[in-house]
Design a protein around this motif. Structure first.
Motif, PDB file in Angstrom:
ATOM      1  N   PRO A   1      12.631  43.611 -38.025  1.00 51.99           N
ATOM      2  CA  PRO A   1      12.496  43.210 -38.673  1.00 51.99           C
ATOM      3  C   PRO A   1      13.528  43.606 -40.086  1.00 51.99           C
ATOM      4  N   ASP A   2      14.840  43.506 -39.571  1.00 54.48           N
ATOM      5  CA  ASP A   2      16.342  44.282 -40.326  1.00 54.48           C
ATOM      6  C   ASP A   2      17.344  44.276 -39.368  1.00 54.48           C
ATOM      7  N   LYS A   3      18.280  43.444 -39.503  1.00 52.22           N
ATOM      8  CA  LYS A   3      19.459  43.431 -38.775  1.00 52.22           C
ATOM      9  C   LYS A   3      19.321  44.790 -37.991  1.00 52.22           C
ATOM     10  N   THR A   4      19.024  45.914 -38.520  1.00 51.85           N
ATOM     11  CA  THR A   4      19.605  47.191 -38.260  1.00 51.85           C
ATOM     12  C   THR A   4      18.127  47.546 -37.558  1.00 51.85           C
ATOM     13  N   LEU A   5      17.370  46.722 -37.456  1.00 49.92           N
ATOM     14  CA  LEU A   5      16.469  47.542 -35.835  1.00 49.92           C
ATOM     15  C   LEU A   5      16.598  46.451 -35.040  1.00 49.92           C
ATOM     16  N   GLY A   6      17.386  46.411 -34.535  1.00 51.48           N
ATOM     17  CA  GLY A   6      16.805  45.006 -33.593  1.00 51.48           C
ATOM     18  C   GLY A   6      16.589  46.210 -32.379  1.00 51.48           C
ATOM     19  N   LEU A   7      16.453  45.297 -30.613  1.00 50.88           N
ATOM     20  CA  LEU A   7      15.094  45.281 -29.879  1.00 50.88           C
ATOM     21  C   LEU A   7      15.548  47.650 -29.523  1.00 50.88           C
ATOM     22  N   PRO A   8      17.302  47.525 -28.866  1.00 47.67           N
ATOM     23  CA  PRO A   8      17.188  49.212 -28.504  1.00 47.67           C
ATOM     24  C   PRO A   8      16.503  49.631 -29.670  1.00 47.67           C
ATOM     25  N   ILE A   9      16.482  49.492 -30.760  1.00 47.31           N
ATOM     26  CA  ILE A   9      16.233  50.412 -31.744  1.00 47.31           C
ATOM     27  C   ILE A   9      14.719  50.349 -32.168  1.00 47.31           C
ATOM     28  N   SER A  10      14.322  49.368 -31.401  1.00 42.19           N
ATOM     29  CA  SER A  10      12.220  48.503 -32.240  1.00 42.19           C
ATOM     30  C   SER A  10      11.763  49.188 -31.443  1.00 42.19           C
ATOM     31  N   GLU A  11      12.303  47.757 -29.986  1.00 41.64           N
ATOM     32  CA  GLU A  11      11.403  47.400 -29.022  1.00 41.64           C
ATOM     33  C   GLU A  11      11.739  48.694 -27.735  1.00 41.64           C
ATOM     34  N   VAL A  12      12.735  48.994 -27.423  1.00 44.47           N
ATOM     35  CA  VAL A  12      12.981  49.788 -26.264  1.00 44.47           C
ATOM     36  C   VAL A  12      12.326  51.290 -25.944  1.00 44.47           C
ATOM     37  N   PRO A  13      12.087  52.174 -26.940  1.00 45.33           N
ATOM     38  CA  PRO A  13      11.130  52.804 -26.955  1.00 45.33           C
ATOM     39  C   PRO A  13       9.799  52.828 -26.875  1.00 45.33           C
ATOM     40  N   ASN A  14       9.173  51.917 -26.892  1.00 42.05           N
ATOM     41  CA  ASN A  14       7.681  50.787 -27.232  1.00 42.05           C
ATOM     42  C   ASN A  14       7.800  50.431 -25.278  1.00 42.05           C
ATOM     43  N   GLU A  15       8.590  49.768 -24.770  1.00 41.49           N
ATOM     44  CA  GLU A  15       8.403  49.195 -23.638  1.00 41.49           C
ATOM     45  C   GLU A  15       8.358  50.332 -22.632  1.00 41.49           C
ATOM     46  N   THR A  16       9.248  51.446 -23.099  1.00 42.39           N
ATOM     47  CA  THR A  16       8.849  52.765 -22.275  1.00 42.39           C
ATOM     48  C   THR A  16       7.888  53.025 -21.706  1.00 42.39           C
ATOM     49  N   TYR A  17       7.354  52.733 -22.972  1.00 40.17           N
ATOM     50  CA  TYR A  17       5.981  54.193 -23.066  1.00 40.17           C
ATOM     51  C   TYR A  17       4.786  52.885 -22.282  1.00 40.17           C
ATOM     52  N   LYS A  18       4.645  51.663 -22.891  1.00 34.62           N
ATOM     53  CA  LYS A  18       3.855  50.802 -22.171  1.00 34.62           C
ATOM     54  C   LYS A  18       4.105  50.680 -20.895  1.00 34.62           C
ATOM     55  N   ALA A  19       5.206  51.398 -19.956  1.00 32.21           N
ATOM     56  CA  ALA A  19       5.712  51.198 -18.480  1.00 32.21           C
ATOM     57  C   ALA A  19       4.985  52.174 -18.121  1.00 32.21           C
ATOM     58  N   ALA A  20       4.633  53.679 -18.939  1.00 30.79           N
ATOM     59  CA  ALA A  20       4.430  54.674 -18.244  1.00 30.79           C
ATOM     60  C   ALA A  20       2.919  55.286 -18.341  1.00 30.79           C
ATOM     61  N   ALA A  21       2.545  54.455 -19.643  1.00 29.17           N
ATOM     62  CA  ALA A  21       0.603  54.171 -20.233  1.00 29.17           C
ATOM     63  C   ALA A  21       0.209  53.229 -18.733  1.00 29.17           C
ATOM     64  N   HIS A  22       1.209  52.458 -18.751  1.00 29.56           N
ATOM     65  CA  HIS A  22       0.567  51.632 -17.318  1.00 29.56           C
ATOM     66  C   HIS A  22       0.217  52.203 -15.653  1.00 29.56           C
ATOM     67  N   LEU A  23       1.471  53.030 -15.644  1.00 26.35           N
ATOM     68  CA  LEU A  23       1.343  53.826 -14.464  1.00 26.35           C
ATOM     69  C   LEU A  23       0.311  54.417 -14.255  1.00 26.35           C
ATOM     70  N   VAL A  24      -0.073  54.827 -15.616  1.00 25.87           N
ATOM     71  CA  VAL A  24      -0.823  56.839 -15.782  1.00 25.87           C
ATOM     72  C   VAL A  24      -2.582  55.778 -15.290  1.00 25.87           C
ATOM     73  N   VAL A  25      -2.729  54.914 -16.328  1.00 24.87           N
ATOM     74  CA  VAL A  25      -4.282  54.815 -16.643  1.00 24.87           C
ATOM     75  C   VAL A  25      -4.731  53.830 -15.617  1.00 24.87           C
ATOM     76  N   THR A  26      -3.767  53.272 -14.192  1.00 24.22           N
ATOM     77  CA  THR A  26      -3.494  52.296 -13.276  1.00 24.22           C
ATOM     78  C   THR A  26      -4.128  53.159 -12.122  1.00 24.22           C
ATOM     79  N   GLY A  27      -3.967  54.642 -12.287  1.00 26.57           N
ATOM     80  CA  GLY A  27      -3.593  55.583 -11.435  1.00 26.57           C
ATOM     81  C   GLY A  27      -2.402  55.518 -10.499  1.00 26.57           C
ATOM     82  N   LYS A  28      -1.969  55.111 -11.022  1.00 29.42           N
ATOM     83  CA  LYS A  28      -0.204  55.271  -9.642  1.00 29.42           C
ATOM     84  C   LYS A  28       0.649  56.604  -9.749  1.00 29.42           C
ATOM     85  N   LYS A  29       0.387  57.111 -11.082  1.00 26.82           N
ATOM     86  CA  LYS A  29       1.509  57.813 -11.196  1.00 26.82           C
ATOM     87  C   LYS A  29       1.059  59.261 -10.203  1.00 26.82           C
TER      88      LYS A  29
END
Length: 325
Positions: free
Chosen positions: A173-201
């Motif tokens: 949304p802004d030049k101060t909110l690139g991928l490392p700031i805005s998307e990386v934390p949510n990608e970590t969450y998506k991977a963690a949640a995927h491992l959990v809900v599929t029973g892999k964790k």
């Protein structure tokens, strides 16, 4: 109280010639120019300034460069030999997480993990949250990657799981909110949640998974996943989903503040929070700001645990590196 031992579990290398070796990166982030081109000596100077005794090195997500194939495999081997040589040259200051070829190249990834751990002496394995972009992205909980998780589970290895630099469906949304700031934390969450809900964790419970950046948005969104993913078909109950989220470890890189540290303290077992900086993606002064927050938040015993005791319990092999100091 004497100064606590400090072990930084989230510390990168920026190999010369890589996408991270330039000042401006297409992911929308300016790397500190004083850290580029990176050398071990740059990290050592900042570690000395911040009182960090040991750093566990890893490659940034996106390396080695895709696509899968001989070049990707060769690059993974070169990165691991580079990491091993850095640790050989500074055996009391650095440990390392192994790089892998693209995990979808499963046999090559398994072979490189074995070589890095058994021959080169890696302390653990570094993984990205996903591999590929858009509809072609494969998250680490994908069934096709089960052979890798089976091997990591057999070995009981520590895995540092970092959010990928994955573009959203819309531009940042802004030049101060690139991928490392805005998307990386949510990608970590998506991977963690995927491992959990599929029973892999829970299926691969012997793997010690460290989520970068306090798990990204995982701790906040875990209750949302618990109810809604169960409603949508996860075979785990809400209570089981929450219990599995609580088995992750997290590092403090770029997240240490009173409110976030309190969330981690409330949600996770006390020995599941580990110190991390994310240097050299950030400057010495930026790392110092987060470190000051950690030192102000915890009492002496808690601080000692977060700065070193917890990671030494999780990865006892690091003790031999400390012993050389």
């Amino acid at each position: 109280m004497a100064r606590s031992l400090r072990i930084d579990v989230h510390h990168h290398i920026f190999p010369s010639g890589s996408r991270r070796s330039v000042h401006r990166d297409p992911i929308g982030y300016h790397f500190p120019p004083e850290n580029i081109p990176w050398t071990p000596e740059i990290s050592l100077r900042t570690m000395d300034a911040l009182g960090i005794d040991l750093a566990v090195l890893s490659v940034p997500t996106g390396l080695p460069d895709p696509p899968a194939g001989p070049d990707n495999r060769r690059s993974a081997r070169e990165l691991n030999e580079m990491l091993a040589n850095i640790c050989k040259d500074h055996p009391d200051r650095f440990g390392w997480f192994a790089a892998t070829p693209l995990l979808t190249d499963t046999e090559a990834a398994l072979a490189e993990i074995a070589y890095a751990l058994d021959v080169l002496g890696a302390d653990g394995v570094g993984l990205a949250s996903s591999y590929g972009l858009g509809k072609d992205a494969v998250y680490v909980g994908d069934d096709r990657l089960d052979p890798i998780w089976q091997e990591l589970d057999r070995r009981g290895v520590a895995v540092h799981l970092h959010g990928a630099q994955t573009p959203s469906s819309t531009h940042w949304p802004d030049k101060t909110l690139g991928l490392p700031i805005s998307e990386v934390p949510n990608e970590t969450y998506k991977a963690a949640a995927h491992l959990v809900v599929t029973g892999k964790k829970r299926r691969y419970a012997n793997v010690k998974i460290i989520l970068s950046h306090l798990g990204g948005s995982s701790l906040i969104l875990a209750p949302r996943v618990a109810v809604l993913s169960h409603h949508m078909g996860s075979l785990l109950t809400p209570e089981e989903i929450l219990a599995d989220f609580k088995t992750f470890y997290v590092d403090t890189a770029l997240t240490a503040y009173e409110t976030t540290l309190q969330t981690a303290k409330n949600f996770l077992p006390p020995d599941h929070v580990l110190f991390g900086t994310d240097f050299p993606a950030i400057s010495k002064d930026m790392a110092a700001w987060y470190q000051k927050n950690i030192e102000q938040f915890y009492n002496d015993n808690e601080l000692k645990a977060v700065l070193s005791d917890n990671i030494l319990k999780l990865m006892p092999g690091l003790q031999k590196r400390i012993a050389r100091a």
